[in-house]
Design a protein around this motif. Structure first.
Motif: not given
Length: 149
Positions: A33-37, A102-108
């Motif tokens: 489960l991945f979330s970006v704040l 956007r950046e963190k989701v694509l990176e992960e």
């Protein structure tokens, strides 16, 4: 097999997690489960509160309060999902990061760790059109993407 589930706290991302759990159960996969704040979201909330209250002096205080509430909210959602996944016998973990969504989701998602990415069709706004993050990332994510409505 590892499945990445993007969780933003919306009911759509929670539905996405449930679908990911179903796939994981059938395939014996691990779910992350991945979330970006994003601080910009807390800043936007703070500006709105300051403008409504007419007290711009408290902008920083409003921002810190919004940030704490965002963090608590996503932790609560992820904790509930983890508990559900574990009750179902699914190997679950989570990651919460700070930064640009956007950046963190694509990176992960493109890290090479995942066989599938699962996300809700809509975001927290609940608007009836496709979520803006989905529009930004779906064509750039390398693994297959399951979009849940």
């Amino acid at each position: 097999m590892r499945i990445l589930v993007l969780v933003d706290g919306s009911k759509w991302s929670q539905k996405a997690a449930l679908h990911a759990f179903s796939v994981a159960k059938k395939k014996g996969a691990k779910v992350v489960l991945f979330s970006v704040l994003d601080r910009k979201e807390a800043q936007a909330i703070a500006v709105s509160l300051a403008m409504r209250s007419g007290d711009v002096e408290k902008l920083k205080k409003f921002e810190e309060t919004a940030w704490k509430e965002m963090k608590k909210g996503i932790h609560d959602v992820i904790s509930a999902l983890l508990e559900l996944g574990q009750r179902e016998g699914i190997n679950c973990s989570f990651r919460i990061v700070e930064g640009n969504a956007r950046e963190k989701v694509l990176e992960e998602a493109n890290s090479g760790k995942y066989s599938l990415v699962v996300m809700g069709a809509y975001g927290k706004s609940g608007k009836t059109r496709i979520g803006s993050l989905l529009e930004d990332v779906v064509g750039v994510i390398k693994p297959p993407v399951m979009i849940v409505r």
